[in-house]
Design a protein around this motif. Structure first.
Motif, mmCIF file in Angstrom:
data_model
loop_
_atom_site.group_PDB
_atom_site.id
_atom_site.type_symbol
_atom_site.label_atom_id
_atom_site.label_comp_id
_atom_site.label_asym_id
_atom_site.label_seq_id
_atom_site.Cartn_x
_atom_site.Cartn_y
_atom_site.Cartn_z
ATOM 1 N N VAL A 84 -4.511 4.713 3.849
ATOM 2 C CA VAL A 84 -4.498 4.788 2.486
ATOM 3 C C VAL A 84 -4.014 3.547 1.736
ATOM 4 O O VAL A 84 -3.212 2.731 2.476
ATOM 5 C CB VAL A 84 -3.841 6.030 2.134
ATOM 6 N N GLY A 85 -4.151 3.218 0.640
ATOM 7 C CA GLY A 85 -3.876 1.977 -0.108
ATOM 8 C C GLY A 85 -3.910 2.444 -1.611
ATOM 9 O O GLY A 85 -4.452 3.509 -1.903
ATOM 10 N N ASP A 86 -3.699 1.388 -2.275
ATOM 11 C CA ASP A 86 -3.788 1.459 -3.769
ATOM 12 C C ASP A 86 -5.211 0.643 -4.073
ATOM 13 O O ASP A 86 -5.068 -0.613 -4.162
ATOM 14 C CB ASP A 86 -2.721 0.838 -4.234
ATOM 15 N N THR A 87 -6.170 1.113 -4.685
ATOM 16 C CA THR A 87 -7.627 0.529 -4.909
ATOM 17 C C THR A 87 -7.567 0.280 -6.313
ATOM 18 O O THR A 87 -8.692 -0.248 -6.694
ATOM 19 C CB THR A 87 -8.617 1.487 -4.513
ATOM 20 N N SER A 88 -6.485 0.503 -7.024
ATOM 21 C CA SER A 88 -6.960 0.274 -8.456
ATOM 22 C C SER A 88 -7.079 -1.244 -8.976
ATOM 23 O O SER A 88 -7.878 -1.455 -9.708
ATOM 24 C CB SER A 88 -5.541 0.624 -9.310
ATOM 25 N N ALA A 89 -6.391 -2.201 -8.196
ATOM 26 C CA ALA A 89 -6.694 -3.673 -8.563
ATOM 27 C C ALA A 89 -8.167 -4.092 -8.304
ATOM 28 O O ALA A 89 -8.884 -4.892 -9.004
ATOM 29 C CB ALA A 89 -5.872 -4.415 -7.765
ATOM 30 N N ALA A 90 -8.754 -3.316 -7.040
ATOM 31 C CA ALA A 90 -10.084 -3.874 -6.455
ATOM 32 C C ALA A 90 -10.969 -3.313 -7.717
ATOM 33 O O ALA A 90 -12.098 -3.949 -8.033
ATOM 34 C CB ALA A 90 -10.285 -3.346 -5.392
ATOM 35 N N ARG A 91 -10.745 -2.019 -8.363
ATOM 36 C CA ARG A 91 -11.551 -1.224 -9.023
ATOM 37 C C ARG A 91 -11.737 -2.201 -10.401
ATOM 38 O O ARG A 91 -12.768 -2.042 -11.189
ATOM 39 C CB ARG A 91 -11.246 0.097 -9.407
ATOM 40 N N ALA A 92 -10.566 -2.724 -10.965
ATOM 41 C CA ALA A 92 -10.684 -3.776 -12.155
ATOM 42 C C ALA A 92 -11.210 -4.902 -11.847
ATOM 43 O O ALA A 92 -11.792 -5.353 -12.798
ATOM 44 C CB ALA A 92 -9.235 -3.909 -12.529
ATOM 45 N N LEU A 93 -10.906 -5.615 -10.803
ATOM 46 C CA LEU A 93 -11.616 -6.604 -10.421
ATOM 47 C C LEU A 93 -13.052 -6.832 -10.158
ATOM 48 O O LEU A 93 -13.743 -7.651 -10.442
ATOM 49 C CB LEU A 93 -10.998 -7.683 -9.455
#
Length: 309
Positions: free
Chosen positions: A275-284
């Motif tokens: 698992v990880g934090d995908t929020s940055a990729a979703r924004a960029l």
């Protein structure tokens, strides 16, 4: 010019096929051009092949000449390496150093690779620590680097997904480990699309980005959901303790001429959450990622016929 290392692998072949449909010439480093052409099919006509492997500095120099972007999609854990390469970590770190140097010397402007979601230098598992170190080495020098960290990649040909499909198709599913670990996932077409998008997204340079699902179901949950997609009843699950499997890994490594320790640590990692934090990729790198059920359905269609936005 775009270069690909690992063009005949699971992700690399899918990416290479997709790139040959674009406007730029594609060059690939391969050990066996005949096997590479068979693997890539009609897409091979759009690829210039350089013969060699990731430990061959002369082949790397030829690969990088005149290249704008290079994709590094190779790994050592379950692939044969030349004699004297050492254990999996030694082989991989030596190869990555050579790749980065060749890219720097050739003036390559962008390097992109796929990492392991959740990789940390202080992780329990030595393979996970090694993956984090490789990311750090790449980011420390050479061209602008982007690392897209993925969990379970949903596509036929991926070892983890193929194993899950096989388990979900029968009445009894033998799984490695308890099956309670949580997994992030991403469909192969979405990962390929993200790699291509990132190459022309300056904001992703110098970044390590987790890519994939927001939800993180357990392996057992994915197994049950896959069975439903396949129109099957959920199988009875028999969990094989990981210590039993890891105990025979050294034998499999010797028989398969695999780097020392790689297979054992990769199997041991199945006990960890992916698992990880995908929020940055979703924004960029905004895109409508496929959910699990749709990803499984698309995986059963050849990538070249699937729609990649």
């Amino acid at each position: 010019m775009i270069a690909v290392l690992g063009a005949t692998g699971f992700v690399g072949a899918a990416l290479t096929r997709r790139l040959t449909a674009g406007p730029e010439q594609v060059r690939a480093l391969v050990r066996d051009p005949v096997k590479a052409k068979d693997r890539l099919g009609d897409a091979a006509d759009g690829v210039e092949f350089v013969v060699g492997d990731m430990h061959d500095e002369h082949a790397l120099a030829d690969l990088m000449e005149g290249v704008r972007v290079v994709y590094v999609l190779v790994q050592t854990v379950t692939s044969r390496q030349p004699a004297g390469s050492g254990d999996y970590a030694e082989a991989e770190h030596r190869a990555v150093a050579g790749i980065a140097a060749a890219a720097h010397n050739a003036g390559v402007s962008r390097l992109l690779t796929v990492g392991l979601i959740g990789a940390r230098t202080d992780a329990r598992n030595p393979w996970v620590r090694s993956r984090a170190r490789i990311e750090a080495d790449l980011l420390a020098g050479g061209p602008d680097v982007t690392v897209l960290r993925a969990g379970l990649v949903v596509g036929v040909g991926g070892a983890g997904f193929d194993r899950l499909i096989s388990a979900a198709s029968g009445r009894v599913a033998v799984i490695l480990g308890s099956g309670t670990q949580r997994w992030s996932y991403i469909a192969l077409p979405d990962l390929v699309g993200s790699l291509i998008d990132a190459s022309d997204a300056p904001a992703t340079a110098g970044r390590v980005l987790d890519v994939g699902s927001i939800e993180t179901p357990t392996y057992r949950e994915l197994l049950a959901r896959t069975s439903r997609v396949l129109g099957k009843r959920s199988p009875m699950v028999l969990a094989l303790p990981l210590p039993v499997v890891t105990s025979i890994a050294p034998i499999l490594e010797r028989v398969g001429r695999l780097p020392r320790g790689g297979l054992r640590t990769a199997i041991d990692h199945l006990a960890d959450d992916l698992v990880g934090d995908t929020s940055a990729a979703r924004a960029l790198l905004p895109r409508n990622l496929l959910g699990w059920e749709d990803a499984v359905r698309v995986a059963r269609v050849p990538l070249e016929t699937a729609t990649i936005a």
